[in-house]
Scaffold this motif. Structure first.
Motif, PDB file in Angstrom:
ATOM      1  N   ASP A 295     -10.033  -7.986 -31.843  1.00  0.00           N
ATOM      2  CA  ASP A 295     -10.162  -9.434 -32.010  1.00  0.00           C
ATOM      3  C   ASP A 295     -10.587  -9.766 -33.437  1.00  0.00           C
ATOM      4  OD1 ASP A 295     -10.275 -12.208 -31.116  1.00  0.00           O
ATOM      5  OD2 ASP A 295     -12.449 -11.979 -31.230  1.00  0.00           O
TER       6      ASP A 295
ATOM      7  N   SER B 170      -4.640  -9.896 -28.699  1.00  0.00           N
ATOM      8  CA  SER B 170      -5.101  -9.726 -30.086  1.00  0.00           C
ATOM      9  C   SER B 170      -4.013  -9.081 -30.937  1.00  0.00           C
ATOM     10  CB  SER B 170      -6.374  -8.872 -30.129  1.00  0.00           C
ATOM     11  OG  SER B 170      -7.451  -9.552 -29.540  1.00  0.00           O
TER      12      SER B 170
ATOM     13  N   ASP C 270      -5.839 -16.488 -29.707  1.00  0.00           N
ATOM     14  CA  ASP C 270      -7.219 -16.332 -30.172  1.00  0.00           C
ATOM     15  C   ASP C 270      -8.203 -16.817 -29.109  1.00  0.00           C
ATOM     16  OD1 ASP C 270      -9.398 -15.777 -31.770  1.00  0.00           O
ATOM     17  OD2 ASP C 270      -9.177 -17.566 -32.993  1.00  0.00           O
TER      18      ASP C 270
ATOM     19  N   ASP D 158      -7.685 -14.499 -25.569  1.00  0.00           N
ATOM     20  CA  ASP D 158      -8.164 -13.111 -25.471  1.00  0.00           C
ATOM     21  C   ASP D 158      -9.656 -13.062 -25.150  1.00  0.00           C
ATOM     22  OD1 ASP D 158      -9.154 -13.782 -28.002  1.00  0.00           O
ATOM     23  OD2 ASP D 158      -8.337 -12.020 -28.994  1.00  0.00           O
TER      24      ASP D 158
ATOM     25  N   ALA E 134      -7.677  -9.057 -35.740  1.00  0.00           N
ATOM     26  CA  ALA E 134      -6.651 -10.096 -35.611  1.00  0.00           C
ATOM     27  C   ALA E 134      -7.098 -11.383 -36.304  1.00  0.00           C
ATOM     28  CB  ALA E 134      -6.348 -10.358 -34.136  1.00  0.00           C
TER      29      ALA E 134
END
Length: 179
Positions: A63, A11, A42, A45, A66
């Protein structure tokens, strides 16, 4: 480094890759490579975190952060390089951003924290938006791009109603029709 930190590191890498995208020419091959790497982080993770049960509040927050940084970077890149995409779809963009802001504010008020519901529609929209940039690069028709904006509005509406109406917060709720 503990292996269970791998999703968090991915992330954080996505945040860095998003920053790198801002420094590159939007029409370059390197841009597309970095963009692809950001997309892979993306997917990776979340997959790794769930598969190995390395999920955490910090990971979920990283997450979401990000995702937000990546989305804002892409929005900025599109507005600087493909202005007609934004101006031609301004109403849809304003509606989506307004709903997202309402969801964020409602989540803060109701649950005293930043809330991002991981619905199937939100995930599908994320995938659709990932392919949006290459479509814009290859000058896909305005009708198709407008359709993407309209499709993106629907999960924003769903998320807002979930946050507004749910009695108990479930960040992994699949849809408005599930619990």
């Amino acid at each position: 480094m503990l292996p269970k930190q791998i999703p968090n590191i991915l992330s954080i890498c996505r945040i860095g890759l998003s920053g790198m995208l801002l420094l590159l020419s939007a029409n370059s091959f390197l841009f597309l490579i970095i963009y692809l790497l950001a997309g892979i982080t993306d997917v990776a993770d979340g997959y790794i975190a769930r598969k190995y049960r390395w999920t955490s509040r910090t990971g979920a927050l990283l997450d979401s952060l990000a995702d937000a940084v990546f989305s804002l970077a892409i929005l900025l890149i599109i507005s600087l390089n493909f202005r007609t995409v934004i101006t031609g779809n301004l109403l849809w963009l304003v509606l989506i951003l307004t709903l997202k802001l309402c969801s964020f504010t409602t989540g803060l008020i109701r649950f005293r924290k930043a809330v991002a519901i991981h619905t199937i529609a939100n995930k599908a929209t994320g995938l659709l938006l990932f392919f949006f940039i290459p479509l814009v690069f290859f000058s896909i028709s305005g009708f198709f791009i407008k359709a993407i904006f309209i499709i993106c509005l629907l999960p924003a509406i769903e998320e807002f109603f979930i946050i507004l109406c749910c009695e108990e917060l479930n960040m992994n709720r699949k849809s408005i029709f599930s619990k």
